[in-house]
Write a protein that holds these residues in place. Structure first.
Motif, PDB file in Angstrom:
ATOM      1  N   HIS A 140     -17.746  20.493  32.208  1.00  0.00           N
ATOM      2  CA  HIS A 140     -17.534  19.937  30.868  1.00  0.00           C
ATOM      3  C   HIS A 140     -17.263  21.017  29.817  1.00  0.00           C
ATOM      4  N   PHE A 141     -17.798  22.220  30.018  1.00  0.00           N
ATOM      5  CA  PHE A 141     -17.487  23.303  29.080  1.00  0.00           C
ATOM      6  C   PHE A 141     -16.031  23.740  29.214  1.00  0.00           C
ATOM      7  N   GLN A 142     -15.511  23.739  30.445  1.00  0.00           N
ATOM      8  CA  GLN A 142     -14.098  24.042  30.643  1.00  0.00           C
ATOM      9  C   GLN A 142     -13.246  22.963  29.997  1.00  0.00           C
ATOM     10  N   MET A 143     -13.636  21.712  30.186  1.00  0.00           N
ATOM     11  CA  MET A 143     -12.921  20.609  29.540  1.00  0.00           C
ATOM     12  C   MET A 143     -12.869  20.808  28.028  1.00  0.00           C
ATOM     13  N   SER A 144     -13.982  21.255  27.470  1.00  0.00           N
ATOM     14  CA  SER A 144     -14.050  21.473  26.020  1.00  0.00           C
ATOM     15  C   SER A 144     -13.040  22.523  25.574  1.00  0.00           C
ATOM     16  N   GLU A 145     -12.942  23.613  26.343  1.00  0.00           N
ATOM     17  CA  GLU A 145     -11.995  24.676  25.981  1.00  0.00           C
ATOM     18  C   GLU A 145     -10.552  24.197  26.098  1.00  0.00           C
ATOM     19  N   ILE A 146     -10.269  23.409  27.123  1.00  0.00           N
ATOM     20  CA  ILE A 146      -8.909  22.884  27.288  1.00  0.00           C
ATOM     21  C   ILE A 146      -8.595  21.896  26.161  1.00  0.00           C
ATOM     22  N   ARG A 147      -9.545  21.016  25.865  1.00  0.00           N
ATOM     23  CA  ARG A 147      -9.337  20.039  24.793  1.00  0.00           C
ATOM     24  C   ARG A 147      -9.093  20.723  23.456  1.00  0.00           C
ATOM     25  N   ILE A 158      -2.016  29.257  30.130  1.00  0.00           N
ATOM     26  CA  ILE A 158      -2.456  30.630  30.400  1.00  0.00           C
ATOM     27  C   ILE A 158      -3.860  30.654  30.984  1.00  0.00           C
ATOM     28  N   TYR A 159      -4.698  29.714  30.541  1.00  0.00           N
ATOM     29  CA  TYR A 159      -6.072  29.776  31.032  1.00  0.00           C
ATOM     30  C   TYR A 159      -6.504  28.604  31.917  1.00  0.00           C
ATOM     31  N   ILE A 160      -5.592  27.692  32.230  1.00  0.00           N
ATOM     32  CA  ILE A 160      -5.972  26.639  33.182  1.00  0.00           C
ATOM     33  C   ILE A 160      -5.309  26.856  34.544  1.00  0.00           C
ATOM     34  N   ASN A 161      -4.703  28.021  34.698  1.00  0.00           N
ATOM     35  CA  ASN A 161      -4.055  28.353  35.964  1.00  0.00           C
ATOM     36  C   ASN A 161      -5.090  28.351  37.094  1.00  0.00           C
ATOM     37  N   PRO A 162      -4.971  27.432  38.057  1.00  0.00           N
ATOM     38  CA  PRO A 162      -5.977  27.357  39.137  1.00  0.00           C
ATOM     39  C   PRO A 162      -6.057  28.615  39.981  1.00  0.00           C
ATOM     40  N   GLU A 163      -4.994  29.415  39.953  1.00  0.00           N
ATOM     41  CA  GLU A 163      -4.983  30.666  40.725  1.00  0.00           C
ATOM     42  C   GLU A 163      -6.031  31.640  40.202  1.00  0.00           C
ATOM     43  N   TYR A 164      -6.296  31.560  38.880  1.00  0.00           N
ATOM     44  CA  TYR A 164      -7.245  32.481  38.266  1.00  0.00           C
ATOM     45  C   TYR A 164      -8.676  31.932  38.254  1.00  0.00           C
ATOM     46  N   ASN A 165      -8.799  30.614  38.234  1.00  0.00           N
ATOM     47  CA  ASN A 165     -10.121  29.981  38.260  1.00  0.00           C
ATOM     48  C   ASN A 165     -11.049  30.579  37.200  1.00  0.00           C
ATOM     49  N   PHE A 166     -10.586  30.601  35.966  1.00  0.00           N
ATOM     50  CA  PHE A 166     -11.371  31.153  34.871  1.00  0.00           C
ATOM     51  C   PHE A 166     -12.613  30.302  34.603  1.00  0.00           C
ATOM     52  N   THR A 167     -13.714  30.965  34.292  1.00  0.00           N
ATOM     53  CA  THR A 167     -14.919  30.255  33.863  1.00  0.00           C
ATOM     54  C   THR A 167     -14.674  29.742  32.450  1.00  0.00           C
ATOM     55  N   TRP A 168     -15.555  28.877  31.986  1.00  0.00           N
ATOM     56  CA  TRP A 168     -15.364  28.359  30.627  1.00  0.00           C
ATOM     57  C   TRP A 168     -15.520  29.468  29.585  1.00  0.00           C
ATOM     58  N   TYR A 187      -5.991  40.999  28.316  1.00  0.00           N
ATOM     59  CA  TYR A 187      -7.284  40.670  28.913  1.00  0.00           C
ATOM     60  C   TYR A 187      -7.340  39.327  29.634  1.00  0.00           C
ATOM     61  N   ALA A 188      -6.303  38.523  29.552  1.00  0.00           N
ATOM     62  CA  ALA A 188      -6.309  37.224  30.227  1.00  0.00           C
ATOM     63  C   ALA A 188      -6.077  37.412  31.722  1.00  0.00           C
ATOM     64  N   LYS A 189      -7.035  38.085  32.337  1.00  0.00           N
ATOM     65  CA  LYS A 189      -6.930  38.432  33.755  1.00  0.00           C
ATOM     66  C   LYS A 189      -8.270  38.157  34.428  1.00  0.00           C
ATOM     67  N   PRO A 190      -8.244  37.602  35.624  1.00  0.00           N
ATOM     68  CA  PRO A 190      -9.511  37.245  36.284  1.00  0.00           C
ATOM     69  C   PRO A 190     -10.423  38.428  36.590  1.00  0.00           C
ATOM     70  N   GLU A 191      -9.864  39.632  36.620  1.00  0.00           N
ATOM     71  CA  GLU A 191     -10.713  40.797  36.920  1.00  0.00           C
ATOM     72  C   GLU A 191     -11.646  41.165  35.764  1.00  0.00           C
ATOM     73  N   PHE A 192     -11.396  40.604  34.581  1.00  0.00           N
ATOM     74  CA  PHE A 192     -12.283  40.832  33.443  1.00  0.00           C
ATOM     75  C   PHE A 192     -13.234  39.649  33.307  1.00  0.00           C
ATOM     76  N   ASN A 193     -14.537  39.920  33.199  1.00  0.00           N
ATOM     77  CA  ASN A 193     -15.444  38.820  32.907  1.00  0.00           C
ATOM     78  C   ASN A 193     -15.383  38.506  31.412  1.00  0.00           C
ATOM     79  N   HIS A 194     -16.066  37.464  30.990  1.00  0.00           N
ATOM     80  CA  HIS A 194     -15.930  37.036  29.594  1.00  0.00           C
ATOM     81  C   HIS A 194     -16.468  38.069  28.603  1.00  0.00           C
ATOM     82  N   LEU A 195     -17.460  38.862  29.019  1.00  0.00           N
ATOM     83  CA  LEU A 195     -18.008  39.874  28.116  1.00  0.00           C
ATOM     84  C   LEU A 195     -17.021  41.026  27.917  1.00  0.00           C
ATOM     85  N   GLN A 196     -16.322  41.388  28.990  1.00  0.00           N
ATOM     86  CA  GLN A 196     -15.279  42.410  28.865  1.00  0.00           C
ATOM     87  C   GLN A 196     -14.139  41.882  28.009  1.00  0.00           C
TER      88      GLN A 196
END
Length: 363
Positions: A140-147, A158-168, A187-196
């Protein structure tokens, strides 16, 4: 003369009726398996002439009954959610959607949590294409970001690409960057966590900063923060923008650079953060740090040698690795008081015994 009106009340347990037929029906509907709360929902439905048979079922708890009753009161089709597989929170989301005239078929599915339903509901209210995120795989947090991205007309692809599987949390950092019209490609890369991602985004907000210096996955978020702080202060961060330094070591080097010190003296990962701090403090105090800026001394030993240098005593007497920090302290305090410390100048003497000798000398 005023007209006198006499009304008759019919009590069934704690429940009062004006209508005898309703009171009789109530006695038929309730049974010993019902809780008082469930009986209350049946009572509230009867006095409002609702079809209580729709929810007078053992599989519904009183909160589910309440949601069905509220739907009946608002003349909506409760059959859509009057099912035991929906908990009362899910029922509430469906009920509110029906009351608003929304197409609840998007989320009236028991496999969606109430929180997911809420995000789909909010999207329907704002008129966005909920089909993009009305999917079980999204938290639901991911849904919130997409909404929120859809509501702000952002390129969410850019951030709903299933290949990257980004956390919310990653989605959030990318969304905020898009809203601020930043170059999120850094920074929109899966190798960076949200804090980075956050540290890189904060650097991009300061347009003068060269974030490429630290926008590298080998730096954790705390290291990135120290490099960003240094860039904001206009420092030559190349001295410490190296992954082999911990963020605490980087901080000591940044402090030194900010004071205009020659940090090259201690810009070596062989020193711990505590050792670096003692060397930095000595440089600030303009004392001869070369006496103790040696890896063989731990930070506690360095501290006692530094304090002795500040007091102007002959630290060579105890600036030896065989004395631990506590022993050095006792020798230093003795020298500062002008005592002859030779009686306990022995690394084999425990520091507590040294303390007793020093205190005896002060008598």
């Amino acid at each position: 003369m005023k007209e006198i009106t006499i009304t008759t009340k019919y009590n069934v347990g704690n429940f009062e009726f004006d209508d005898l037929n309703k009171a009789k029906k109530f006695t038929i509907l309730i049974n010993e398996n019902l809780t008082e709360e469930q009986e209350n929902e049946i009572y509230l439905g009867l006095i409002k002439d609702l079809n209580v048979e729709l929810y007078n079922k053992s599989e519904f708890d009183f909160r589910q009954m309440q949601q069905i009753r509220l739907g009946l009161e608002n003349n909506i089709d409760v059959s859509i959610y009057a099912k035991p597989e929906f908990d009362f929170m899910q029922m509430g989301q469906i009920r509110i959607g029906l009351q608003k005239g929304l197409d609840v078929s998007w989320y009236a599915k028991p496999e969606f949590t109430w929180a997911q339903m809420q995000q789909i509901f909010s999207g329907l209210v704002s008129g966005v294409d909920v089909s993009i995120y009305a999917k079980l795989e999204y938290h639901h947090f991911q849904m919130s970001e997409i909404r929120e991205g859809l509501e702000n007309n952002l390129d969410i692809s850019i951030y709903i690409n299933p290949e990257y599987n980004f956390t919310w949390q990653q989605m959030q950092q990318i969304r905020v960057g898009l809203e601020e019209k930043l170059d999120i490609s850094l920074y929109a890369k899966p190798e960076f966590n949200h804090l980075q991602m956050y540290q890189i985004r904060k650097g991009l907000e300061e347009e003068i900063l060269d974030v490429e210096i630290y926008a590298k996955p080998e730096f954790n978020d705390d290291q990135m923060k120290q490099i960003r702080y240094g860039l904001e202060q206009g420092l030559d961060v190349s001295i410490y923008a190296k992954p082999e330094f911990t963020w605490e070591q980087m901080e000591q080097l940044r402090f030194g650079l900010n004071y205009g010190l020659n940090v090259l003296i201690y810009a070596n990962p062989i020193y711990t953060q505590g050792q670096m701090e003692q060397i930095r403090l000595g440089l600030e105090e303009k004392i001869e740090v070369s006496i103790y800026s040696k890896p063989k001394f731990n930070f506690h030993q360095m501290n006692n040698i530094r304090l002795g240098l500040i007091k102007g005593i002959d630290v060579s007497i105890y600036a030896k690795p065989e004395f631990n920090g506590f022993q050095m302290r006792e020798i230093r305090l003795g020298l500062e008081n002008g005592f002859d410390v030779s009686s306990y100048l022995n690394p084999d003497i425990d520091w507590k015994e040294m303390e007793q000798i020093r205190l005896w000398l002060s008598l």
